[in-house]
Scaffold this active site. Structure first.
Site, PDB file in Angstrom:
ATOM      1  CG  ASP A 111      -1.732   1.327   1.271  1.00 38.39           C
ATOM      2  OD1 ASP A 111      -1.814   2.090   0.693  1.00 38.39           O
ATOM      3  OD2 ASP A 111      -2.911   1.069   2.110  1.00 38.39           O
ATOM      4  CG  HIS A 112       2.860   4.009  -3.202  1.00 36.67           C
ATOM      5  ND1 HIS A 112       3.827   5.039  -2.276  1.00 36.67           N
ATOM      6  CD2 HIS A 112       3.690   4.001  -4.516  1.00 36.67           C
ATOM      7  CE1 HIS A 112       4.926   5.184  -3.228  1.00 36.67           C
ATOM      8  NE2 HIS A 112       4.780   4.776  -4.396  1.00 36.67           N
ATOM      9  NE  ARG A 113      -4.111   3.826   1.515  1.00 36.08           N
ATOM     10  CZ  ARG A 113      -5.318   3.334   1.922  1.00 36.08           C
ATOM     11  NH1 ARG A 113      -6.229   4.129   2.197  1.00 36.08           N
ATOM     12  NH2 ARG A 113      -5.340   2.020   2.195  1.00 36.08           N
TER      13      ARG A 113
ATOM     14  CB  CYS B 124       6.130   2.494   3.151  1.00 35.80           C
ATOM     15  SG  CYS B 124       6.014   1.109   2.118  1.00 35.80           S
TER      16      CYS B 124
END
Length: 449
Positions: free
Chosen positions: A419-421, A423
């Site tokens: 999940d790019h949110r 890291c």
């Protein structure tokens, strides 16, 4: 909650996170039976598992709410118990069945909300013929226990009738596997999944005009209802794709050293073998200690990221009921051998369908060995609401450069979907590189544990 003086209703409890209903598989008791506290009274199937439900009350059973195959919502009456020292009103059971509109396993469809306000005759309780006897052929008699016109098939639940109508299935052609030959939802699902004769296909109603853009089922098509665990999987994966901006990165690694390490461990103690999956789990736990950002989830309502104190490791397992992800809670506390034993026990129980719902929720990171399917790579969907998933492909012989020389090595591909949110690429790449390095040089793992 009570329905008559001295009686107590046991309501269907919440059997797991997010579960709002359960399908009755089989009653363990009948009306008139005496039950003790915590005695198992019914087997139900949720979207996650098949479980036995114990009753918290002792006494005599006066009503069972729902037939085999019927879906009951959480919080609604499941069974009514009267104390042994209190003789219940002989009419109380029927009044409760009539009010609830569901009846018990021996009450036919139609006991509830119907037509006129006249009091109907009490349905007879004996539906299934005794061994060696034949069912009644008297239409009037049949109407008495089905709550309507004569019907060939034994008692079934409203949802089974509805689904049969939707799929154009003649219930008289089915053989029930429930108590006394009662047709269960599983029997209907099997009939739906079977090759459909032309007559049944013709009976399936046409798609509504609003769905004119969708291709209808044609001759020879198999129509499978999106229900049960299949529906839960679909809903969860769709939600994951809607909410999580996921990214997948991957790398090929030389797993020769890992296989050699496993062989050495098992040669030293063959009575407690360690699997490759257990070693990969140990490597993931080491990586998550170094990169805790991936052992987290996003709380969208609170606009915050929550990093979990413990690693509740999910293991993707393919079962006959579909894909499930059993969870090893606080896996970081286990030794490698304990991990191996827990993984073996958990995956076996998951495939057998005996894990309680609580064991199938609450994961913080998932390990997915899709190499068992003979594939090299994948871009898996994150198990919502987790933030990351590590996938491992098959281990095969490939040419590999070792110390400047070409050699044949055991190579696999590992991938990380995150999940790019929670890291950025630096953290995700650092974690994946740590895993790859430990696979290629297991001695590095020892240095970090």
């Amino acid at each position: 909650m009570s329905t008559a003086v001295g009686t107590r209703d046991f309501l269907l409890p919440d059997l797991g996170e997010g579960l709002s209903e359960a399908e009755i598989v089989e009653w363990r008791v009948a009306v008139g039976d005496v039950v003790t506290v915590d005695q198992s009274v019914v087997e139900v199937e949720t979207a996650k598992a098949v479980v036995d439900v114990p009753c918290p009350y002792a006494g005599r059973v006066v009503a069972l709410h729902g037939a085999a195959g019927e879906v009951r919502p959480v919080g609604q009456p499941l069974i009514t118990i009267a104390p042994l020292d209190d003789a219940p009103d002989p009419h109380a059971t029927y009044r409760e069945e009539e009010r609830a509109g569901s009846g018990n396993v021996l009450i036919g469809y139609g006991t509830g909300h119907g037509g006129s306000g006249r009091r109907r005759r009490r349905p007879r309780l004996a539906l299934a013929p005794e061994p060696g006897a034949s069912a009644s052929t008297d239409p009037a008699s049949d109407a008495a226990w089905t709550g309507g016109p004569a019907a060939a098939p034994l008692v079934i639940s409203p949802i089974v009738r509805r689904l049969a109508k939707e799929h154009g299935i003649d219930l008289a052609s089915l053989r029930g596997t429930g108590p006394g030959g009662v047709i269960r939802r599983a029997d209907l699902d099997a009939a739906v999944a079977a090759p459909a004769p032309a007559a049944r296909l013709a009976a399936v109603p046409a798609a509504p005009a609003a769905h004119v853009g969708l291709a209808p089922a044609g001759d020879g098509d198999t129509v499978i209802p999106l229900t049960g665990i299949r529906k839960v999987i679909a809903d969860k994966l769709s939600r994951s794709r809607r909410e999580i901006p996921e990214v997948t990165i991957w790398v090929d690694v030389d797993a020769t050293g890992l296989l050699e390490t496993r062989a050495a461990i098992n040669a030293a103690a063959p009575e407690a073998p360690v699997s490759i999956l257990a070693l990969l789990a140990r490597i993931c736990l080491s990586g998550l200690r170094k990169f805790p950002q991936l052992n987290a989830h996003v709380d969208t309502d609170g606009q915050r990221i929550i990093q979990s104190a413990g690693v509740h490791l999910g293991i993707a397992a393919q079962t006959d009921r579909g894909l499930v992800v059993p969870v090893l809670r606080d896996a970081q506390r286990l030794t490698t051998r304990e991990l191996a034993a827990a993984l073996a026990e958990t995956t076996a129980a998951a495939r057998a369908g005996t894990l309680p719902p609580a064991r199938l929720t609450g994961g913080t990171f998932t390990l997915n060995n899709y190499g068992v399917f003979g594939v090299d790579g994948s871009t898996p969907i994150i198990n919502h609401p987790e933030a990351a998933l590590l996938g491992v492909g098959r281990i095969v012989d490939k040419p590999w450069v070792v110390d400047g020389q070409l050699a044949v090595r055991k190579v696999t591909q590992i991938s990380l979907t995150f999940d790019h949110r929670v890291c950025d690429g630096g953290v995700a790449g650092g974690f994946l590189r740590h895993v790859a390095d430990c696979v290629e040089q297991p001695a590095l793992l020892v240095a970090n544990v």
